[in-house]
Design a protein around this motif. Structure first.
Motif, mmCIF file in Angstrom:
data_model
loop_
_atom_site.group_PDB
_atom_site.id
_atom_site.type_symbol
_atom_site.label_atom_id
_atom_site.label_comp_id
_atom_site.label_asym_id
_atom_site.label_seq_id
_atom_site.Cartn_x
_atom_site.Cartn_y
_atom_site.Cartn_z
ATOM 1 N N VAL A 109 19.879 -39.383 -40.570
ATOM 2 C CA VAL A 109 18.481 -39.071 -40.864
ATOM 3 C C VAL A 109 18.166 -37.594 -40.653
ATOM 4 O O VAL A 109 17.164 -37.092 -41.169
ATOM 5 C CB VAL A 109 17.520 -39.933 -40.018
ATOM 6 N N ASN A 110 19.040 -36.887 -39.923
ATOM 7 C CA ASN A 110 18.811 -35.464 -39.686
ATOM 8 C C ASN A 110 19.787 -34.575 -40.452
ATOM 9 O O ASN A 110 19.841 -33.364 -40.215
ATOM 10 C CB ASN A 110 18.924 -35.148 -38.191
ATOM 11 N N ALA A 111 20.549 -35.171 -41.377
ATOM 12 C CA ALA A 111 21.560 -34.407 -42.104
ATOM 13 C C ALA A 111 20.954 -33.250 -42.883
ATOM 14 O O ALA A 111 21.579 -32.195 -43.044
ATOM 15 C CB ALA A 111 22.334 -35.335 -43.047
ATOM 16 N N GLY A 112 19.737 -33.417 -43.355
ATOM 17 C CA GLY A 112 19.090 -32.356 -44.114
ATOM 18 C C GLY A 112 18.752 -31.133 -43.284
ATOM 19 O O GLY A 112 18.428 -30.077 -43.847
ATOM 20 N N ARG A 113 18.820 -31.240 -41.981
ATOM 21 C CA ARG A 113 18.529 -30.107 -41.096
ATOM 22 C C ARG A 113 19.790 -29.294 -40.788
ATOM 23 O O ARG A 113 19.739 -28.353 -39.996
ATOM 24 C CB ARG A 113 17.894 -30.605 -39.796
ATOM 25 N N GLY A 114 20.900 -29.665 -41.404
ATOM 26 C CA GLY A 114 22.158 -28.955 -41.208
ATOM 27 C C GLY A 114 23.073 -29.691 -40.249
ATOM 28 O O GLY A 114 22.607 -30.441 -39.376
ATOM 29 N N PRO A 115 24.384 -29.491 -40.381
ATOM 30 C CA PRO A 115 25.344 -30.236 -39.554
ATOM 31 C C PRO A 115 25.247 -29.925 -38.069
ATOM 32 O O PRO A 115 25.532 -30.799 -37.241
ATOM 33 C CB PRO A 115 26.708 -29.801 -40.120
ATOM 34 N N LEU A 116 24.861 -28.708 -37.699
ATOM 35 C CA LEU A 116 24.775 -28.372 -36.285
ATOM 36 C C LEU A 116 23.659 -29.156 -35.603
ATOM 37 O O LEU A 116 23.881 -29.803 -34.566
ATOM 38 C CB LEU A 116 24.556 -26.869 -36.093
ATOM 39 N N VAL A 117 22.470 -29.128 -36.172
ATOM 40 C CA VAL A 117 21.341 -29.857 -35.591
ATOM 41 C C VAL A 117 21.598 -31.360 -35.646
ATOM 42 O O VAL A 117 21.359 -32.085 -34.667
ATOM 43 C CB VAL A 117 20.027 -29.506 -36.303
ATOM 44 N N ALA A 118 22.100 -31.834 -36.773
ATOM 45 C CA ALA A 118 22.394 -33.265 -36.905
ATOM 46 C C ALA A 118 23.437 -33.704 -35.886
ATOM 47 O O ALA A 118 23.327 -34.784 -35.294
ATOM 48 C CB ALA A 118 22.869 -33.573 -38.320
ATOM 49 N N GLY A 119 24.444 -32.862 -35.664
ATOM 50 C CA GLY A 119 25.476 -33.191 -34.676
ATOM 51 C C GLY A 119 24.924 -33.214 -33.266
ATOM 52 O O GLY A 119 25.272 -34.094 -32.460
ATOM 53 N N LEU B 206 13.795 -40.937 -28.748
ATOM 54 C CA LEU B 206 14.435 -41.514 -29.931
ATOM 55 C C LEU B 206 13.453 -41.669 -31.084
ATOM 56 O O LEU B 206 13.830 -41.531 -32.252
ATOM 57 C CB LEU B 206 15.063 -42.869 -29.590
ATOM 58 N N LEU B 207 12.193 -41.955 -30.775
ATOM 59 C CA LEU B 207 11.199 -42.043 -31.846
ATOM 60 C C LEU B 207 11.077 -40.713 -32.582
ATOM 61 O O LEU B 207 10.920 -40.678 -33.808
ATOM 62 C CB LEU B 207 9.838 -42.450 -31.262
ATOM 63 N N ILE B 208 11.158 -39.616 -31.843
ATOM 64 C CA ILE B 208 11.072 -38.294 -32.465
ATOM 65 C C ILE B 208 12.367 -37.936 -33.186
ATOM 66 O O ILE B 208 12.358 -37.444 -34.324
ATOM 67 C CB ILE B 208 10.750 -37.220 -31.411
ATOM 68 N N LEU B 209 13.502 -38.200 -32.542
ATOM 69 C CA LEU B 209 14.788 -37.765 -33.085
ATOM 70 C C LEU B 209 15.249 -38.616 -34.262
ATOM 71 O O LEU B 209 15.910 -38.108 -35.181
ATOM 72 C CB LEU B 209 15.849 -37.803 -31.981
ATOM 73 N N LEU B 210 14.922 -39.901 -34.257
ATOM 74 C CA LEU B 210 15.377 -40.794 -35.329
ATOM 75 C C LEU B 210 14.359 -40.932 -36.448
ATOM 76 O O LEU B 210 14.669 -41.494 -37.501
ATOM 77 C CB LEU B 210 15.708 -42.174 -34.757
ATOM 78 N N LEU B 211 13.144 -40.444 -36.204
ATOM 79 C CA LEU B 211 12.113 -40.478 -37.247
ATOM 80 C C LEU B 211 11.525 -39.078 -37.422
ATOM 81 O O LEU B 211 10.323 -38.867 -37.230
ATOM 82 C CB LEU B 211 11.013 -41.476 -36.877
ATOM 83 N N PRO B 212 12.374 -38.110 -37.777
ATOM 84 C CA PRO B 212 11.870 -36.743 -37.899
ATOM 85 C C PRO B 212 10.835 -36.635 -39.005
ATOM 86 O O PRO B 212 11.005 -37.193 -40.095
ATOM 87 C CB PRO B 212 13.142 -35.945 -38.233
ATOM 88 N N PRO C 147 3.515 -36.481 -37.743
ATOM 89 C CA PRO C 147 2.343 -36.577 -38.632
ATOM 90 C C PRO C 147 1.450 -37.775 -38.319
ATOM 91 O O PRO C 147 0.229 -37.689 -38.432
ATOM 92 C CB PRO C 147 2.970 -36.709 -40.025
ATOM 93 N N ILE C 148 2.054 -38.902 -37.919
ATOM 94 C CA ILE C 148 1.247 -40.075 -37.571
ATOM 95 C C ILE C 148 0.333 -39.750 -36.397
ATOM 96 O O ILE C 148 -0.856 -40.083 -36.391
ATOM 97 C CB ILE C 148 2.143 -41.280 -37.243
ATOM 98 N N SER C 149 0.894 -39.077 -35.394
ATOM 99 C CA SER C 149 0.098 -38.760 -34.217
ATOM 100 C C SER C 149 -1.019 -37.769 -34.533
ATOM 101 O O SER C 149 -2.075 -37.760 -33.888
ATOM 102 C CB SER C 149 0.985 -38.191 -33.105
ATOM 103 N N ARG C 150 -0.800 -36.952 -35.555
ATOM 104 C CA ARG C 150 -1.831 -36.009 -35.970
ATOM 105 C C ARG C 150 -2.823 -36.636 -36.956
ATOM 106 O O ARG C 150 -3.829 -36.038 -37.300
ATOM 107 C CB ARG C 150 -1.190 -34.787 -36.641
ATOM 108 N N GLY C 151 -2.464 -37.846 -37.424
ATOM 109 C CA GLY C 151 -3.333 -38.526 -38.377
ATOM 110 C C GLY C 151 -3.240 -37.964 -39.774
ATOM 111 O O GLY C 151 -4.179 -38.079 -40.555
ATOM 112 N N SER C 152 -2.086 -37.344 -40.128
ATOM 113 C CA SER C 152 -1.985 -36.688 -41.423
ATOM 114 C C SER C 152 -0.801 -37.165 -42.247
ATOM 115 O O SER C 152 -0.277 -36.446 -43.072
ATOM 116 C CB SER C 152 -1.874 -35.179 -41.221
ATOM 117 N N LEU C 153 -0.330 -38.401 -41.973
ATOM 118 C CA LEU C 153 0.825 -38.893 -42.714
ATOM 119 C C LEU C 153 0.450 -39.178 -44.165
ATOM 120 O O LEU C 153 1.223 -38.941 -45.085
ATOM 121 C CB LEU C 153 1.383 -40.144 -42.057
#
Length: 225
Positions: free
Chosen positions: A58-68, A207-213, A218-224
């Motif tokens: 789910v974080n692959a789009g952020r690059g291999p370093l961050v995803a790793g 995990l909620l933050i890391l697995l649902l980037p 946005p949900i917490s800000r009310g802007s999803l």
């Protein structure tokens, strides 16, 4: 670990079978038996492996370093949640090495351009802020252990790569909200002094933050939508 046996060269008594030889954890590592068994260790390892793969995907789009980084952290968090749940400990042997490991990874990413300088600075500030806030809570209220404080700094660092707000959610706000859902019923039930492990709630919040980037923030800000 310490294995209690008879002195060297002395056979075990006839009444003492191999299964009865007592294995007692060392003082510094009493958490090891909580995961070094088939009943707990195998399911925990399976969940950790699945979480690690999901975190990378789910974080692959952020690059291999961050995803790793996120993949490794999420796997470790699963083990930490189980250990803390069973022993009320967040072992230094697991938590402390994350600071130089992830700190170096962030620095390398900033130098190579795989992580923006802004994101790296935000992560570093988030780490220090999460550690400081949790340290103050632990020092003045006694409601947290210092293992929770040390884990909070790591969560602030990695969640902070997304944003400072994501770090605040993953390392502070969500864990406190989730933990409060358990603590409040205990208080109303007259069990104010009953200890409970806060680590699993820290893990759940992160995990909620890391697995649902890009979802929880946005949900917490009310802007999803």
């Amino acid at each position: 670990m310490t294995i209690h046996t008879t002195p060297a060269g002395t056979p075990l008594p006839d009444a003492l079978t191999a299964e009865e030889v007592e294995i007692i954890p060392d003082v510094d590592e009493p958490w090891l038996p909580s995961v070094l068994n088939l009943e707990t260790g195998l399911p925990t390892a399976a969940v950790a492996a699945g979480t690690a793969m999901l975190g990378f995907w789910v974080n692959a789009g952020r690059g291999p370093l961050v995803a790793g980084m996120i993949s490794l952290l999420t796997a470790a968090l699963v083990f930490l949640a189980v250990i803390d749940w069973k022993t009320h400990r967040l072992p230094n042997a697991i938590v402390l090495p994350m600071y130089p490991a992830f700190g170096l990874a962030v620095a390398v990413g900033a130098v190579t351009g795989s992580i923006t300088v802004t994101a790296a600075l935000t992560a570093a500030i988030s780490m220090a802020a999460a550690f400081a806030v949790l340290w103050l809570v632990a020092f003045f209220t006694g409601g947290l252990g210092f293992g929770d404080v040390k884990l909070g700094g790591v969560l602030g660092l990695v969640c902070g790569l997304e944003s400072g707000y994501a770090a605040a959610l993953g390392a502070l706000l969500l864990p406190m909200m989730l933990g409060g859902l358990v603590a409040l019923p205990l208080m109303f039930a007259g069990r104010r002094k009953q200890e409970f492990a806060f680590g699993p709630y820290m893990v759940a919040g992160a995990l909620l933050i890391l697995l649902l980037p890009g979802v929880i923030e946005p949900i917490s800000r009310g802007s999803l939508f």
